[in-house]
Design a protein around this motif. Structure first.
Motif, PDB file in Angstrom:
ATOM      1  N   GLU A 137       8.462   6.432  -9.292  1.00 23.24           N
ATOM      2  CA  GLU A 137       9.342   7.550  -9.625  1.00 23.24           C
ATOM      3  C   GLU A 137      10.597   7.549  -8.748  1.00 23.24           C
ATOM      4  O   GLU A 137      11.700   7.770  -9.229  1.00 23.24           O
ATOM      5  N   GLU A 138      10.401   7.313  -7.459  1.00 25.09           N
ATOM      6  CA  GLU A 138      11.529   7.269  -6.523  1.00 25.09           C
ATOM      7  C   GLU A 138      11.256   6.196  -5.489  1.00 25.09           C
ATOM      8  O   GLU A 138      10.112   5.975  -5.097  1.00 25.09           O
ATOM      9  N   ALA A 139      12.320   5.550  -5.027  1.00 26.18           N
ATOM     10  CA  ALA A 139      12.204   4.547  -3.963  1.00 26.18           C
ATOM     11  C   ALA A 139      13.473   4.580  -3.124  1.00 26.18           C
ATOM     12  O   ALA A 139      14.564   4.318  -3.630  1.00 26.18           O
ATOM     13  N   HIS A 140      13.326   4.955  -1.858  1.00 29.41           N
ATOM     14  CA  HIS A 140      14.460   5.044  -0.930  1.00 29.41           C
ATOM     15  C   HIS A 140      14.084   4.321   0.361  1.00 29.41           C
ATOM     16  O   HIS A 140      13.451   4.914   1.246  1.00 29.41           O
ATOM     17  N   PRO A 141      14.449   3.042   0.486  1.00 32.36           N
ATOM     18  CA  PRO A 141      14.016   2.273   1.659  1.00 32.36           C
ATOM     19  C   PRO A 141      14.523   2.826   2.985  1.00 32.36           C
ATOM     20  O   PRO A 141      13.812   2.784   3.981  1.00 32.36           O
ATOM     21  N   ARG A 142      15.761   3.352   3.005  1.00 37.31           N
ATOM     22  CA  ARG A 142      16.305   3.855   4.269  1.00 37.31           C
ATOM     23  C   ARG A 142      15.509   5.048   4.782  1.00 37.31           C
ATOM     24  O   ARG A 142      15.374   5.246   5.994  1.00 37.31           O
ATOM     25  N   ASP A 143      14.950   5.834   3.850  1.00 35.92           N
ATOM     26  CA  ASP A 143      14.144   6.999   4.234  1.00 35.92           C
ATOM     27  C   ASP A 143      12.654   6.680   4.265  1.00 35.92           C
ATOM     28  O   ASP A 143      11.844   7.580   4.480  1.00 35.92           O
ATOM     29  N   ASP A 144      12.304   5.404   4.039  1.00 36.48           N
ATOM     30  CA  ASP A 144      10.904   4.977   3.995  1.00 36.48           C
ATOM     31  C   ASP A 144      10.117   5.843   3.007  1.00 36.48           C
ATOM     32  O   ASP A 144       9.014   6.299   3.288  1.00 36.48           O
ATOM     33  N   LEU A 145      10.713   6.050   1.855  1.00 38.40           N
ATOM     34  CA  LEU A 145      10.119   6.934   0.861  1.00 38.40           C
ATOM     35  C   LEU A 145       9.874   6.184  -0.443  1.00 38.40           C
ATOM     36  O   LEU A 145      10.765   5.534  -0.983  1.00 38.40           O
ATOM     37  N   ILE A 146       8.636   6.288  -0.934  1.00 36.51           N
ATOM     38  CA  ILE A 146       8.318   5.783  -2.267  1.00 36.51           C
ATOM     39  C   ILE A 146       7.363   6.769  -2.915  1.00 36.51           C
ATOM     40  O   ILE A 146       6.392   7.230  -2.301  1.00 36.51           O
ATOM     41  N   LEU A 147       7.660   7.130  -4.142  1.00 35.17           N
ATOM     42  CA  LEU A 147       6.865   8.103  -4.882  1.00 35.17           C
ATOM     43  C   LEU A 147       6.301   7.428  -6.130  1.00 35.17           C
ATOM     44  O   LEU A 147       7.045   6.962  -6.991  1.00 35.17           O
ATOM     45  N   LEU A 148       4.972   7.353  -6.178  1.00 40.45           N
ATOM     46  CA  LEU A 148       4.285   6.743  -7.308  1.00 40.45           C
ATOM     47  C   LEU A 148       3.653   7.824  -8.177  1.00 40.45           C
ATOM     48  O   LEU A 148       3.241   8.872  -7.669  1.00 40.45           O
ATOM     49  N   LYS A 149       3.540   7.529  -9.452  1.00 39.86           N
ATOM     50  CA  LYS A 149       2.888   8.452 -10.372  1.00 39.86           C
ATOM     51  C   LYS A 149       1.965   7.668 -11.290  1.00 39.86           C
ATOM     52  O   LYS A 149       2.339   6.629 -11.852  1.00 39.86           O
ATOM     53  N   GLU A 150       0.746   8.170 -11.426  1.00 35.82           N
ATOM     54  CA  GLU A 150      -0.222   7.490 -12.271  1.00 35.82           C
ATOM     55  C   GLU A 150       0.209   7.595 -13.732  1.00 35.82           C
ATOM     56  O   GLU A 150       0.667   8.642 -14.194  1.00 35.82           O
ATOM     57  N   VAL A 151       0.055   6.475 -14.436  1.00 35.28           N
ATOM     58  CA  VAL A 151       0.337   6.461 -15.866  1.00 35.28           C
ATOM     59  C   VAL A 151      -0.963   6.758 -16.598  1.00 35.28           C
ATOM     60  O   VAL A 151      -1.918   5.984 -16.546  1.00 35.28           O
ATOM     61  N   LEU A 152      -1.014   7.915 -17.257  1.00 35.72           N
ATOM     62  CA  LEU A 152      -2.248   8.352 -17.918  1.00 35.72           C
ATOM     63  C   LEU A 152      -2.238   7.940 -19.378  1.00 35.72           C
ATOM     64  O   LEU A 152      -1.196   7.916 -20.029  1.00 35.72           O
ATOM     65  N   GLN A 212       0.833  -1.201   0.000  1.00 36.11           N
ATOM     66  CA  GLN A 212       0.000   0.000   0.000  1.00 36.11           C
ATOM     67  C   GLN A 212       0.870   1.254   0.000  1.00 36.11           C
ATOM     68  O   GLN A 212       1.862   1.339   0.729  1.00 36.11           O
ATOM     69  N   ALA A 213       0.467   2.220  -0.822  1.00 33.76           N
ATOM     70  CA  ALA A 213       1.159   3.507  -0.900  1.00 33.76           C
ATOM     71  C   ALA A 213       0.159   4.542  -1.401  1.00 33.76           C
ATOM     72  O   ALA A 213      -0.954   4.194  -1.827  1.00 33.76           O
ATOM     73  N   THR A 214       0.523   5.790  -1.355  1.00 28.99           N
ATOM     74  CA  THR A 214      -0.371   6.863  -1.801  1.00 28.99           C
ATOM     75  C   THR A 214       0.145   7.486  -3.087  1.00 28.99           C
ATOM     76  O   THR A 214       1.356   7.493  -3.351  1.00 28.99           O
ATOM     77  N   ALA A 215      -0.790   8.000  -3.859  1.00 27.99           N
ATOM     78  CA  ALA A 215      -0.423   8.691  -5.101  1.00 27.99           C
ATOM     79  C   ALA A 215      -1.607   9.541  -5.550  1.00 27.99           C
ATOM     80  O   ALA A 215      -2.761   9.285  -5.184  1.00 27.99           O
ATOM     81  N   TRP A 216      -1.315  10.553  -6.353  1.00 32.44           N
ATOM     82  CA  TRP A 216      -2.369  11.388  -6.942  1.00 32.44           C
ATOM     83  C   TRP A 216      -2.968  10.626  -8.118  1.00 32.44           C
ATOM     84  O   TRP A 216      -2.252  10.043  -8.934  1.00 32.44           O
ATOM     85  N   VAL A 217      -4.309  10.605  -8.168  1.00 32.59           N
ATOM     86  CA  VAL A 217      -4.981   9.957  -9.297  1.00 32.59           C
ATOM     87  C   VAL A 217      -5.866  10.975  -9.996  1.00 32.59           C
ATOM     88  O   VAL A 217      -6.315  11.965  -9.407  1.00 32.59           O
ATOM     89  N   SER A 218      -6.123  10.730 -11.248  1.00 38.36           N
ATOM     90  CA  SER A 218      -6.835  11.685 -12.089  1.00 38.36           C
ATOM     91  C   SER A 218      -8.314  11.772 -11.728  1.00 38.36           C
ATOM     92  O   SER A 218      -8.879  10.890 -11.049  1.00 38.36           O
ATOM     93  N   GLU A 219      -8.936  12.831 -12.190  1.00 38.17           N
ATOM     94  CA  GLU A 219     -10.365  13.051 -11.959  1.00 38.17           C
ATOM     95  C   GLU A 219     -11.192  11.909 -12.557  1.00 38.17           C
ATOM     96  O   GLU A 219     -10.831  11.326 -13.583  1.00 38.17           O
ATOM     97  N   GLY A 220     -12.285  11.603 -11.879  1.00 33.30           N
ATOM     98  CA  GLY A 220     -13.189  10.576 -12.370  1.00 33.30           C
ATOM     99  C   GLY A 220     -12.932   9.201 -11.808  1.00 33.30           C
ATOM    100  O   GLY A 220     -13.785   8.311 -11.916  1.00 33.30           O
ATOM    101  N   LYS A 221     -11.780   8.993 -11.187  1.00 35.64           N
ATOM    102  CA  LYS A 221     -11.479   7.700 -10.591  1.00 35.64           C
ATOM    103  C   LYS A 221     -12.207   7.558  -9.260  1.00 35.64           C
ATOM    104  O   LYS A 221     -12.333   8.525  -8.498  1.00 35.64           O
TER     105      LYS A 221
END
Length: 801
Positions: free
Chosen positions: A786-801, A766-775
């Motif tokens: 987009e980015e994944a840094h386990p030591r910083d507990d950071l993951i950046l997801l981006k919706e593929v439009l 489970q992670a969070t990301a911005w999703v487009s209108e209508g979803k």
């Protein structure tokens, strides 16, 4: 007694006639080449010493003793001559002259009168706790402060309290001359001069001001020499101490001989420690620059006590868990010496760079300080139990070795707690046995091994390692169920009605012989193949289906979702192999085991209630969750996630069962993992005490409540550790995947505006990301990492439009 010593090239003669005078052995006697600059200084004071020259010819050379005797005679004559001379005039500059009465009743000049501040004075001031600077006064800044130009060319305002010394005899000093003044001063700053002055002043038991010291060691008290004397005194920690101080003026007193001897001893110790510390820093630098395959092993950093102390300070700094201020300071000094910032990240990276920590060290495990090994005493006690303990229940065990027994678990399970059997009775009903490992066959309440298990509360299962509640040999060779071997167990038997409700049940000590050790995958495959020879497994599946239907009719709530497991191979490697498994809890084999565990818990709760046995009963009394409110959501993870959000935490009772509304059963006791969970073990203790024929239970309801409070607290810590460890390795797994790879994700809910909580189906994450209108919730979207840094507990997801 006459002694000779060389200071900066000139020989000083001292006659030790005063009581308490320093012994000759205290001083560092040496003859060194005379430096012209110091000879010139002493010649100005009227000293003219003959030079000793080494005889290099072939003739008769004077002996060393005769040379020294000649030197002593010459110096003695010169000193006597000097004492008869009239001292030449010296320029002495003082702001004013005052007198005061000493403790001896003498009227003396007050040497602590401070000079009034005015423009053009040369002074020293404290810039900060670690720095003093020279400066020239420029103009007043308010009532008391003054603007000054310091030696770095910086203009600043200082307070009178910051002034540490006003150089006498200086007026209208040009601040551009500060650099030249400092260079000249540095040429005169020889701390060895203090030792000569200390000898003379100690014999006379006489205090001294910087200007008076300048007269002694330089032969004059001009501004440059006075400042040098002040600087030497202010930095000295050996020969002199401050006798009295007022403002920027101080009087110094020579320390007693025994004090200097002790300080010298401490100084030698300190110098030795500094050498040892610098060797450690060099060791760090060498290890840091070495290739990974040649770095020192971890054990090498622990062989020396001092090195281990330094490493421990860095470890504590890395996890923000230093034991003392001194330990924190030590780590800070090490980091500074390595040219690093004083941060936890710097300490962590340094320990990784030298090879002490692996790249993927589990910081949470270190921070929580959970036990990862059993002590020798516990291991020894466990081995005694394994070899010498007797089975108190041997006469009461029923023999069930004729049954086909299935043990189904994950493929990397180290110890097996439970197994299953089934048969169809002549009347068509299904009879089930849930066989549970019997660790209470070896361990008794209050024993050494039991107390250690209670302290741990649970086994710890991490992607990189398992830390068992019991010592491994006892757990694996004694307690665990083993394929093809006769094993002790506690067997719960149940006869089901056609609707899935319980018709009959029993709880007994038993002997079994496990037939199959199956993974969930292999069990599911056997069910799919529907083999005639595995009719017992099909019966278990049928029983699980009946139980599931019956529970849902009683109000049970389905919360099945995806579950991720990770096994890391060679976690010490910089790039270890990551095996990731995503299991669907709706899988037939997983549902089968899940239903049988719930059935066992219900039977034990009913058994305990029937016989008034204090047990750790679990429940969730809310049974009014309106599942229909979530009917618009797709079944599975999306609907389960929404339901779980409105569920309350489980409750416990230790006297009688509490309805478990979510499971749809009247009561529940966790009983099937006594090797892994301590509260399951307490239920075994209580049940087995009853089966031995009495109500003399090891624990009262109140005692169980106290045990549960501490164990559950420990379990929460372990659960947090396991979750963070799993999350770390999932992010590391995603970091390694091909850039731009697309992942299918389910929208579980919206956190804020268009920011949604997503479940990545392929990895069960489970992670969070911005999703487009209508979803909408339940919709499927595609995302990329987009980015994944386990030591910083950071993951950046981006919706593929």
């Amino acid at each position: 007694m006459m002694s000779v010593r060389a200071i900066n090239g000139c020989f000083i003669i001292r006659t030790a006639t005063t009581a308490g005078a320093p012994p000759v052995s205290l001083f560092r006697h040496r003859i060194q080449r005379l430096r012209a600059s110091h000879l010139r200084e002493f010649s100005k004071s009227g000293f003219g010493f003959p030079l000793l020259r080494q005889n290099t010819g072939g003739g008769d050379a004077p002996s060393c003793s005769s040379c020294v005797h000649s030197l002593v005679e010459s110096v003695s004559q010169e000193l006597e001559s000097i004492s008869r001379r009239k001292p030449r005039a010296r320029i002495r500059v003082r702001a004013s002259v005052k007198v005061k009465l000493t403790s001896y009743g003498e009227v003396v000049e007050d040497k602590l009168v401070n000079q009034e501040l005015e423009a053009g004075l040369l002074l020293e001031f404290k810039k900060d706790p670690e720095r003093v600077l020279l400066a020239v006064t420029h103009r007043p800044d308010g009532k008391k402060n003054w603007m000054v130009f310091d030696q770095n060319g910086v203009s600043c305002s200082i307070k009178p309290q910051q002034i540490t010394y006003i150089v006498p005899g200086v007026h209208n000093f040009d601040h551009t001359g500060l650099t030249d003044f400092l260079h000249k001063a540095q040429d005169n700053l020889d701390p060895q001069l203090l030792e000569f002055a200390w000898v003379e002043l100690l014999e006379k038991n006489k205090p001294v001001t910087p200007e008076e010291l300048a007269e002694i060691i330089y032969g004059r008290s001009d501004p440059l020499e006075s400042y040098c004397a002040h600087f030497l005194l202010s930095k000295d920690e050996l020969y002199f101490s401050v006798l009295e101080s007022k403002g920027s003026r101080s009087i110094y007193s020579p320390r007693r001989t025994e004090q200097v001897e002790e300080l010298l001893r401490r100084q030698r110790v300190k110098e030795a420690e500094e050498r040892e510390f610098q060797e450690f820093i060099q060791l760090l630098k060498s290890a840091k620059s070495a290739p990974s395959h040649t770095k020192p092993p971890k054990s090498s950093w622990l062989a020396n006590d001092k090195v281990r102390e330094n490493i421990d300070s860095l470890k504590a700094y890395a996890i923000d868990a230093w034991a003392s201020t001194d330990q924190r300071k030590l780590a800070g000094v090490i980091l500074k010496s390595m040219g690093l910032q004083k941060t936890a990240v710097s300490a962590l990276n340094l320990l990784i760079d030298i090879g002490y920590f692996p790249v993927h060290v589990n910081l949470d495990l270190l921070k929580l300080n959970l036990p990862t090994h059993h002590s020798d005493a516990i291991v020894e006690a466990a081995e005694v139990l394994l070899s010498e303990s007797s089975d108190l229940d041997a006469a009461r065990r029923i023999n069930l070795t004729h049954l086909k027994v299935y043990a189904i678990d994950v493929d990397e399970a180290d110890e097996l707690d439970d197994a299953l059997s089934a048969t169809r009775l002549q009347d068509g009903r299904i009879k089930i046995w849930i066989h549970v490992a019997d660790p209470a066959r070896y361990v008794t309440p209050g024993s050494k091994v039991d107390r250690e298990a209670r302290r741990r509360g649970t086994s710890v299962f991490l992607p990189t390692a398992t830390y068992p509640m019991f010592p491994e040999k006892l757990a694996m060779e004694g307690m665990s169920l083993r394929q093809g071997e006769t094993c002790n167990a506690v067997s719960v038997s149940v006869v089901l009605r056609s609707d899935g409700s319980i018709a009959e049940y029993s709880v007994e000590n038993s002997i079994i012989r496990p037939t199959y050790m199956l993974t969930y995958e292999s069990a599911a495959e056997l069910l799919h193949m529907n083999l005639q020879e595995e009719v017992e497994l099909r019966l278990l599946s049928e029983a699980a289906f009946l139980r599931s239907q019956w529970r849902h009719e009683q109000g049970a709530v389905d919360t099945t979702t995806l579950e991720t497991r990770i096994k890391v191979v060679n976690p010490e490697d910089p790039e270890p192999l990551i095996n990731l498994y995503v299991e669907n809890q709706a899988d037939p084999a997983m549902r089968l085991v899940f239903e049988m565990m719930i059935l066992c818990g219900e039977v034990v709760a009913t058994f305990g209630s029937q016989h008034n046995i204090p047990l750790p009963y679990r429940g969730q009394p809310q049974s009014n969750i309106d599942v229909s409110a979530f009917a618009h959501l797709p079944e599975g993870p999306v609907r389960s996630a929404s339901i779980v959000k409105v569920m309350r935490a489980a409750e416990m009772n230790f006297r009688c069962p509490v309805r478990h509304g979510v499971l749809g059963i009247p009561g529940y006791v966790q009983f099937t993992s006594p090797i892994r969970r301590y509260m399951d073990l307490t239920a075994h203790y209580q049940i087995k005490a009853f089966l031995r024929g009495g109500d003399n239970f090891p624990f009262s309801a109140g005692e169980l409540e106290g045990i549960a409070a501490s164990v559950n607290m420990q379990n929460r810590v372990v659960r947090k550790l396991c979750n963070s460890g799993l999350r770390y390795w999932i992010i590391e797994f995603l970091r390694r995947q091909q850039k731009g790879k697309k992942y299918s994700a389910l929208i579980l809910r919206f956190v804020k505006d268009r920011i949604a909580s997503l479940l990545l189906v392929e990895v069960g994450f489970q992670a969070t990301a911005w999703v487009s209108e209508g979803k909408q919730v339940g919709d499927e979207v595609e995302v990329r990492v987009e980015e994944a840094h386990p030591r910083d507990d950071l993951i950046l997801l981006k919706e593929v439009l």
